[in-house]
Each structure stands twice: as C-alpha cells, then as structure tokens.
Design an enzyme around this catalytic site. Structure first.
Site, PDB file in Angstrom:
ATOM      1  N   TYR A  58      45.697  31.707  49.557  1.00 41.08           N
ATOM      2  CA  TYR A  58      45.722  32.624  48.425  1.00 41.08           C
ATOM      3  C   TYR A  58      45.811  34.069  48.919  1.00 41.08           C
ATOM      4  O   TYR A  58      44.947  34.530  49.687  1.00 41.08           O
ATOM      5  CB  TYR A  58      44.477  32.454  47.558  1.00 41.08           C
ATOM      6  CG  TYR A  58      44.471  31.224  46.676  1.00 41.08           C
ATOM      7  CD1 TYR A  58      45.593  30.397  46.574  1.00 41.08           C
ATOM      8  CD2 TYR A  58      43.351  30.888  45.933  1.00 41.08           C
ATOM      9  CE1 TYR A  58      45.580  29.268  45.767  1.00 41.08           C
ATOM     10  CE2 TYR A  58      43.327  29.763  45.106  1.00 41.08           C
ATOM     11  CZ  TYR A  58      44.454  28.947  45.036  1.00 41.08           C
ATOM     12  OH  TYR A  58      44.437  27.843  44.228  1.00 41.08           O
ATOM     13  N   GLN A  59      46.847  34.751  48.457  1.00 44.80           N
ATOM     14  CA  GLN A  59      47.091  36.139  48.865  1.00 44.80           C
ATOM     15  C   GLN A  59      47.077  36.250  50.390  1.00 44.80           C
ATOM     16  O   GLN A  59      46.583  37.225  50.954  1.00 44.80           O
ATOM     17  CB  GLN A  59      46.061  37.080  48.227  1.00 44.80           C
ATOM     18  CG  GLN A  59      46.048  37.074  46.716  1.00 44.80           C
ATOM     19  CD  GLN A  59      47.257  37.742  46.074  1.00 44.80           C
ATOM     20  OE1 GLN A  59      48.055  38.383  46.758  1.00 44.80           O
ATOM     21  NE2 GLN A  59      47.398  37.586  44.758  1.00 44.80           N
TER      22      GLN A  59
END
Length: 344
Positions: A58-59
C-alpha cells in the site's frame, strides 16, 4: 459500532468496521497526507473502531509507516492486520513476491520493521499466486504463529476450494487454523455469496468485505452522463447495475439518507443475519468520507427495503445451484446480534 469475535475459531474481539489504509500515503499519486491520515485514524478510534488493515504494497510501503507513527502509544488498543505477496516499494524483485515461505518470512520481517511492532495480529496472503502449494502457506503461517510474529493467518482473494483445503490441512496436521478470508463484496458485486461466504460460515471463518461501495458507484454521485466523473471500480454500463443504483436511490430517498450510507446499511444487515462475522472494510481518503461511513451506522432498513435491495442486486448462481435451489441464503440464517456487544 458493534463488536463480535472474528469467526468461530478464535476469541479475537473485533469491531464491525475495519479501517483500510490503502489511502494512507501519496506514493501512488493520490492519498492522504500525514495530518489527514491522523485525523481519520483518530476519528475512527473515537467512533469505536479497533481493526486496522494495511499491506506491504500500500502506497509502496508508506501506509505501514504512517500506521507506525499513529500506533506508537496505543498499539495494544487495536487489531493490526497486514498482507504480503505483492512486494513493497517501486523495485519489486521476483524473489520478493508471491506466496512462498521465503517471501512470507522476508515480508513479515519488513512489515514489522516498518510498523515498528513485534507482532501482526492477522497476516494475510494478499492474492493467490497460482503456484505455491496451500500446504506451504498454511505451514509457514503456523511457523510465524509459533515464533510470535503473527497471531493469526488468513487468505485474501483466494478461491473457496483453496481456502477449504488449507483449513482442512491445518486441522488434520495440527497446524494453527486460518482465521478468515478477505473478499470483495457489495450490492454490485455479490458473487462471494455463491461459495466463499457459505464456505466461511460452514468452516467458522471470519470474513472482511472490501469495496462495499463498488469503488464509488454505489454512492450514486457519478451517474452516467455527468461531467467530471472520476475513475471508479465499476462503471454504470449495464441494465443490472443501473437497477441496483436506481433501487439505492429510491430507498435512500425514503430514508432521507445518501445512497452510499444505504449500501453500507444493507451489508450490515446481511452481516447481522449471518452465522459468522462479516466485517466491512472502509477506505476513506478524507474525514468527510469517513463521516459518511460512520453515519451509515445509524441507518436501519425495513424488511421491505432490505428485500428491495437484495432483489435488485440478485446475481446468477450457476451450476450446480441452478438445479438444486442455490446455497442457503445468508439472510435466512441465525443472527449474530445475540452475540454482539454494542459500544458503551
């Protein structure tokens, strides 16, 4: 906010909402800056939310780093979940992706470092890579449980037969049982009710249901023909999807609520009627979006409204259910409310 145990095979207490943190960070070019992420986290906690879901990719790893800063003084107040299998950062090496034991061990160490914690409460295999034997995944989860680096293992985006085989192997070999599954589910994507959710109920697994708003479609804010429509997971490109959104708008009008709030209320009612815990994963990028999710906790549907939405979103069951009458309806099963505890 309601609390229950996550499935029938654990005593892990969880809130009905799970805060998904794929929006925490800006490495993907869109997301929440640190101050906004903190505000979302604090508002979620104030509302009684206790479950946090992230992933190593994530990110590009930023989401786990954000959570580390947010949990520095309150780690034991939350159920922390993360995932492995897709690799973190921009340089995703072949040997650092997939479901293998090697990847799992490397990934959990990296996630623990980024999260600045000594354990992950639920550790998910993010996606089925199609090649790693389920025996290897279950065995590696058990090793990490024994080592105290994770407390429970689970499978995200796996076929029902793979999950069932993994759980059976764990039982027969005395391994730590799988705690649950993660799967997409909403009024516009209900096919998990064909096999995955009945399997979860039958085996006592908990389930975390993500994308409850169909990537934005079920907010009804971006109907066909409107200019400036953002990219959403589902386009209103069929009569079936239009029928769902039309029904949502109709019921929302009756209740004086937003269509998105009604979509969440329908999923919560389905969860209330299930015999295992079905948790809703929310992924707000702004405080305004979080407040909309929280407002859905106050929405109650009549039996007629619940049925209206269920009928509008009905999906083909396929073989063998077309000939045997379908799997048992989640809406006809015993209710979780007898075991649920409201926030004081």
């Amino acid at each position: 906010m309601i609390y229950t145990t996550f499935g029938r095979l654990s005593g892990l207490r969880v809130s009905e909402y799970v805060l998904g943190t794929g929006t925490f960070g800006t490495a993907w070019g869109r997301g929440a800056q640190p101050a906004e992420a903190r505000a979302i986290f604090e508002r979620f906690a104030e509302a009684g939310g206790t479950v946090l879901d992230t992933a190593d990719n994530y990110q590009q790893g930023e989401a786990e780093g954000y959570l580390a800063d947010l949990l520095v003084s309150d780690r034991d107040e939350f159920v922390l979940c993360s995932k492995y299998g897709r690799g973190a950062g921009v340089d995703r090496h072949l040997t650092r992706s997939g479901n293998s034991r090697r990847t799992m061990v490397h990934s959990v160490e990296e996630s623990l470092r980024r999260l600045k914690t000594d354990r992950i409460d639920i550790y998910w295999a993010h996606y089925d890579d199609g090649v790693t034997p389920i025996e290897e995944i279950v065995g590696a989860f058990d090793d990490l449980v024994t080592a105290g680096k994770i407390l429970y293992g689970g499978l995200s985006n796996f076929a029902a037969w793979r999950v069932a085989r993994g759980q059976t192997i764990a039982e027969l070999r005395g391994r730590s049982p799988l705690a649950g599954i993660q799967v997409e589910h909403s009024l516009v994507e209900r096919t998990a009710e064909r096999d995955l959710l009945p399997m979860a109920e039958g085996l006592g697994l908990g389930a975390m249901l993500y994308s409850p708003l169909g990537g934005g479609l079920l907010t009804a804010k971006h109907r066909v023909g409107e200019e400036g429509r953002p990219m959403v997971a589902y386009a209103e490109d069929s009569a079936a999807k239009t029928a769902v959104v039309d029904a949502l708008v109709e019921v929302a009008g009756e209740l004086g609520r937003g269509a998105g709030q009604v979509a969440i209320a329908w999923q919560r009612e389905l969860a209330r009627r299930a015999t295992t815990s079905l948790l809703t994963v929310i992924g707000p990028r702004t405080l305004e979006q979080l407040d909309d999710y929280l407002a859905a906790l106050e929405v109650g549907l009549s039996e007629r409204q619940f049925t209206r939405l269920s009928e509008a979103s009905a999906f083909p069951l396929g073989v063998p259910y077309d000939s045997i009458g379908g799997p048992p309806d989640l809406g006809d099963r015993a209710r979780l409310s007898d075991r649920a505890v409201p926030v004081a």
